[in-house]
Scaffold this motif. Structure first.
Motif, short mmCIF file in Angstrom:
data_model
loop_
_atom_site.label_atom_id
_atom_site.label_comp_id
_atom_site.label_asym_id
_atom_site.label_seq_id
_atom_site.Cartn_x
_atom_site.Cartn_y
_atom_site.Cartn_z
N PRO A 18 0.99 -1.03 -0.24
CA PRO A 18 0.05 0.01 0.06
C PRO A 18 0.87 1.09 -0.17
N ALA A 19 0.32 1.92 -0.28
CA ALA A 19 1.14 3.60 -0.33
C ALA A 19 -0.14 4.60 -0.38
N ARG A 20 0.90 5.93 0.11
CA ARG A 20 -0.28 7.09 0.00
C ARG A 20 -1.24 7.41 -1.27
N ASP A 21 -1.32 7.07 -2.34
CA ASP A 21 -1.93 7.03 -3.55
C ASP A 21 -2.52 5.65 -4.20
N GLY A 22 -2.61 5.07 -3.67
CA GLY A 22 -2.85 3.50 -4.42
C GLY A 22 -1.79 2.50 -3.75
N VAL A 23 -1.07 2.26 -4.81
CA VAL A 23 0.08 0.53 -4.63
C VAL A 23 1.23 0.77 -4.89
N VAL A 112 7.67 2.14 -5.99
CA VAL A 112 7.31 2.87 -7.58
C VAL A 112 6.03 2.37 -7.96
N PRO A 113 5.39 3.98 -8.15
CA PRO A 113 3.97 3.65 -8.08
C PRO A 113 3.76 2.87 -9.10
N ALA A 114 2.55 1.69 -9.07
CA ALA A 114 2.28 0.78 -9.95
C ALA A 114 2.21 1.14 -11.42
N THR A 115 1.29 2.71 -10.96
CA THR A 115 0.89 2.82 -12.62
C THR A 115 2.22 3.67 -13.40
N GLN A 116 3.01 4.18 -12.60
CA GLN A 116 4.33 4.23 -12.82
C GLN A 116 4.95 3.63 -13.62
#
Length: 289
Positions: A18-23, A112-116
């Protein structure tokens, strides 16, 4: 006539936290190739692909990952002539992690953010696996539904059938099965009432509850509803049932009548849920079965 290629089997994971803005997911940089990729590696001789995926993820990232859902496998040619690599991937929940020191194999393991992640990954096939991960709803619960291991022949057992124990092959298979089930980090264990079902889950070393709903003469619909109820709180549950009940149970659970749900003794299925939504099911077959 085309030459046959050599296939190298590998396994790995998309490991998330988990991360602040998603995973976030963890990627690795390999100095030998100067590339960014998903953590993966070769399956050792005699090693199960699920165990290899967990092991390779830890070796490359120092993350203890818990498999949840199967992701698409990838297939590509390596730089060696006639050598093709097939990699099986799992979505994994990061349980414990630490910084990995750099070495000749892995220079950096980076969250890294999954979306990036697709923008950083060097290969299209890895980006395709991450795309499948991003399209997967969050996995909230996993149920491993397994059939008891071998217990000799019913006609050769003189006592009540519910007391028929595992034979030596069954004891070996139960140990192999439990080794894979432990990778899922189960929190709850439920067994049908026959002794052979109880003995199949005993190697897990966890307390287990008995539930006659999973006995073979019971209603498949009732058993499917009971399985959903076990999944509802979230987490991971192991359920041991019997061969005559499991195929119609899985049909009742999935609504799929065109799938062969026959399950050999000492094997089973990994079933994933997002809330009350069934996401999928994957066969779990130990190498000894």
């Amino acid at each position: 006539m085309a030459e046959m290629s050599t296939v190298v089997r590998s396994a790995g994971g998309v490991v998330w936290r988990p991360a602040r803005d998603g995973v976030e997911i963890v990627l690795v940089h390999r100095p030998r190739y100067d590339d960014w990729s998903l953590p993966k590696g070769k399956i050792d001789p005699g090693e199960h692909e699920l165990a290899a995926a967990v092991r390779e993820v830890h070796e490359e990232t120092l993350v203890h990952g818990v498999p949840q859902a199967r992701l698409p496998s990838i297939r590509y040619l390596t730089g060696a002539p006639g050598v093709e690599k097939v990699v099986d991937f799992w979505s994994m929940r990061a349980l414990v992690w630490q910084d990995r020191p750099a070495d000749d194999e892995i220079e950096e393991a980076r969250w890294v953010p999954a979306t990036q992640a697709p923008a950083l990954l060097s290969y299209a096939h890895d980006r395709g696996v991450v795309k499948a991960f991003l399209e997967l709803p969050p996995v909230t619960s996993v149920v491993a539904l397994v059939r008891h291991a071998r217990a000799g022949k019913r006609k050769e057992w003189k006592g009540p059938d519910g007391l028929r124990p595992l034979d030596r092959d069954g004891e070996r298979d139960a140990e192999a099965l439990s080794g894979l089930l432990r990778l899922l980090r189960p929190e709850r264990v439920v067994s049908a009432t026959p002794l052979r079902c109880q003995q199949t889950v005993e190697p897990l070393g966890l307390p287990f509850a008995l539930d006659a709903t999973f006995d073979e003469e019971r209603s498949p619909t009732a058993a499917a509803n009971a399985l959903r109820a076990l999944a509802a709180p979230g987490g991971t549950t192991v359920v041991c049932s019997q061969g005559k009940l499991m195929p119609p149970l899985l049909v009742a659970l999935t609504g799929r009548t065109n799938v062969d749900f026959h399950t050999r003794k000492g094997s089973g299925w990994i079933i994933t849920f997002s809330g009350d939504r069934l996401l999928g099911w994957e066969p779990l077959r130990p190498l000894t079965v």
